[in-house]
Design an enzyme around this catalytic site. Sequence first.
Site, PDB file in Angstrom:
ATOM      1  CG  ASP A  41     -88.282 -54.057  41.583  1.00 30.80           C
ATOM      2  OD1 ASP A  41     -89.114 -53.145  41.430  1.00 30.80           O
ATOM      3  OD2 ASP A  41     -87.228 -53.924  42.226  1.00 30.80           O
ATOM      4  CE  LYS A 118     -84.116 -46.125  42.004  1.00 31.72           C
ATOM      5  NZ  LYS A 118     -84.831 -46.183  43.285  1.00 31.72           N
TER       6      LYS A 118
END
Length: 668
Positions: A41, A118
């Site tokens: 990320d 999620k």
Amino acid sequence: MAKITLDEAKKEAASLRTKLDEWADAYYSKDAPEVEDNVYDQSYNRLLELEKAFPEIVTPDSITQRVGGEIDSDFTKVNHPIPMLSMGDVFSKDELKEFDQRMQKLVGHPVEYNVELKIDGLSLSLEYQDGKLVRASTRGNGYIGEDVTANARYIADIPQVLPEPLTIEVRGECYMGKEAFAKLNQEREDEGLSVFANPRNAAAGSLRQLDPKVTKKRQLSTFIYTWVNPPREITSQHQAIERMHELGFHTNETGRKLANLDEVFDFIDEYTAKRNSLTYGIDGIVLKVDDLSLEQQLGNTVKVPRWEIAYKFPPEEQETIVRDIVWTVGRTGVVTPTAVMDPVQLAGTTVARASLHNPDYLNEKGVRIGDTVKLHKAGDIIPEISEVVLSKRPADSVPYEIPTTCPSCGQKLVHLEDEVALRCINPSCPAQVEEGIIHFASRPAMNIAGLGPKIVKQLIAKDLVHNVADLYHLTEDDLAQLDHFKEKSINNLLTAIDNSKKNSVELLITGLGIDHVGAKAARLIAQKFKNLEKIMSLGVQDIASIDTIGMTTAESMTTYFAQPEAQKLIEELRESGLNMDYLGADEPEEAPDNPFKDKTVVLTGKLEHYTRSEFTKKLQALGAKVTGSVSHKTDYVIYGKDAGSKYNKAEQLGVPLLTEEEAIAQIE
């Protein structure tokens, strides 16, 4: 962002794209992540930052301009007319506030949200005609996925027939629960196989199986959360989920409609605390504009929907004290350090050990016995030391000294050129012998049922075996000495050992555990050269001449067979009656001369005269290698309508481009 020149930005962006492409391929296509999510990320966000500051450096094939990974050529391709896009990520509540402000500005009023957990899995599309499941497919690159219908039929919570004769498409997440994941990894460890790094990769590897029976055994589950083009009476996300639940789909009961961002923050806090008690893995929450008409109004960017965002949980950390550093010897002689620590609760489990990988890693972290360290779980699964808390280091602390002798046999350890690992090169090292026999008996190698790690340990401890050849001299009296080993177990194991003598030679080559020679390389080499005697006489160039076999593998193999110990072992196995010939299918007949023989070809765009699968098989029959990505090694790109980034990359690299018609004209 610190000041940076255009040339510096170009150079850094190119380096980031290369790394991110490799990491994404490992994650999406091979189901084997090479770095933690937060490392990926950070690199991805840095590339976005550079491309935003310098728009002229954006390339069509940049990972920021596409979704997911390459498509596996073993599966039938499925077009997604409505793309299965990925989501944008944020990592703080401040970034969520910015998202909320952006939504309000775009629609002109406050927005209600549907929030969901999620799920740590992989995206799945399910298509029904007249209420019957007709196709299941993965996301793939967002536009083209893989047909996994046969496997999806073995997932218990996917309805095969709906209670109403509807023609619909729904999407969701396929995942593996924590209990099923732990069970699967334990089974793989017992069989001498590598374990999955996390449940997401276990789920992906289990769904993307060529044998549906493997999927059936893996206990996969789903959560469905999207109805593609729902009927007009459904006007919101939460209403769509309620209706899908009524139709028998497995939806997540924790999702809810929330009126404002304060309620969203409460939801985040609630599940940050609860996440470890859930029976499945989550890595954040998903925030979606609830009103479907607003979603239509907001639309998508090239890569992500504007109306949804994923908030990623930060890695959970705990402090603990390192009490010891122990070293273990693997099958190939690599000696690995492990930190032994005071037990702590971390991400739902008790953790007392963490790998320190190799001497360079240990020195880089600066870990010492007695140090207080911060510990987290990579991918929420693998314990890893983040850093040493230097302010808590004892006054009498001394640097840790790397050992110079093997902890198993006492011989001197060596540091081979171009390797970070320490190795024991004693072929009689007890630890290596044990790991080598476990590998030899494992399913990808000789597949000797019943010969797991516990049995191997006993055989060595009782001095019954010293190498793999000794397995073929075991008797009933020998096995009767083992703990809890009765007549039935003895007979079963002796039968399994005897049956393994009939294996095709590539399984024997795999079982020998030669560095850099896995099951695929062993099969290709055996298929080409037919028997072990021939293979043992080969030079490096002979082996490296096989497509996809590199110099490292070739050198490792020739070095292994040049050793007198290896030659003696092979002779002992031969005398025990092991098959030394290739028993698999012969190589296909050599293709006739044609423009595509021995060439690397990439297909892109929508083909009209053949399906992608048909054209791929036709090219392969002509001796071409068909791959999924364009590089300097590509000889031709054959394109149809709506060709995208692969076409653009071919132009950039100067790779010859052929229309479908031009390619057909050259081969028909």
